[in-house]
Structure formats: C-alpha cells, structure tokens
Design a protein around this motif. Structure first.
Motif, PDB file in Angstrom:
ATOM      1  N   VAL A 248      -0.635   5.306   6.465  1.00  0.00           N
ATOM      2  CA  VAL A 248       0.256   6.023   5.541  1.00  0.00           C
ATOM      3  C   VAL A 248       0.114   5.460   4.137  1.00  0.00           C
ATOM      4  N   TYR A 249       0.069   4.138   4.013  1.00  0.00           N
ATOM      5  CA  TYR A 249      -0.108   3.508   2.695  1.00  0.00           C
ATOM      6  C   TYR A 249      -1.436   3.943   2.066  1.00  0.00           C
ATOM      7  N   TYR A 250      -2.496   3.971   2.871  1.00  0.00           N
ATOM      8  CA  TYR A 250      -3.807   4.381   2.366  1.00  0.00           C
ATOM      9  C   TYR A 250      -3.774   5.825   1.892  1.00  0.00           C
ATOM     10  N   LEU A 251      -3.139   6.700   2.671  1.00  0.00           N
ATOM     11  CA  LEU A 251      -3.053   8.110   2.291  1.00  0.00           C
ATOM     12  C   LEU A 251      -2.276   8.306   0.999  1.00  0.00           C
ATOM     13  N   LEU A 252      -1.218   7.541   0.822  1.00  0.00           N
ATOM     14  CA  LEU A 252      -0.385   7.702  -0.362  1.00  0.00           C
ATOM     15  C   LEU A 252      -0.967   7.016  -1.592  1.00  0.00           C
TER      16      LEU A 252
ATOM     17  N   VAL B 277      -0.358   2.356  11.785  1.00  0.00           N
ATOM     18  CA  VAL B 277       0.196   3.601  11.246  1.00  0.00           C
ATOM     19  C   VAL B 277       0.701   3.374   9.824  1.00  0.00           C
ATOM     20  N   GLY B 278       1.367   2.253   9.611  1.00  0.00           N
ATOM     21  CA  GLY B 278       1.849   1.930   8.268  1.00  0.00           C
ATOM     22  C   GLY B 278       0.713   1.793   7.278  1.00  0.00           C
ATOM     23  N   PHE B 279      -0.360   1.146   7.690  1.00  0.00           N
ATOM     24  CA  PHE B 279      -1.515   1.014   6.803  1.00  0.00           C
ATOM     25  C   PHE B 279      -2.136   2.367   6.505  1.00  0.00           C
TER      26      PHE B 279
END
Length: 52
Positions: free
Chosen positions: A15-19, A11-13
């Motif tokens: 979110v990082y990819y989306l941002l 999930v963290g990855f």
C-alpha cells in the motif's frame, strides 16, 4: 501469529509503495497483467497444438 504480522507488513509495504510511487506501481501492474495475458496465450497455443 508471526505469519499474520508478516502478511500485514507485506500488505502495508504494498500500500505504501502504491501511494508513494503511483507511476511505478502502474508500470508494475501493466507488466504483470501483460505477463498473465501472455501466459494464457501460451497455454492456448499449447492446447491448440495438442489437439491438432
């Protein structure tokens, strides 16, 4: 416990990819949505052919 850590990392990855790359993320979402719609259309054609 390990499963929760792996899920949180994924999930963290995501979110990082989306941002970090919103244009690539938008392309991915668009293609995924198109694929889902294509799958529903094919299921509809299958049932239509099954009835006829």
């Amino acid at each position: 416990m390990l499963k929760k850590v792996i899920v949180l990392l994924l999930v963290g990855f995501a979110v990082y990819y989306l941002l970090s790359t919103p244009a690539d993320a938008a392309d991915f979402v668009s293609s995924a949505f198109g694929g889902i719609m294509d799958a529903f259309q094919r299921v509809g054609v299958f049932f239509d052919e099954l009835v006829n």
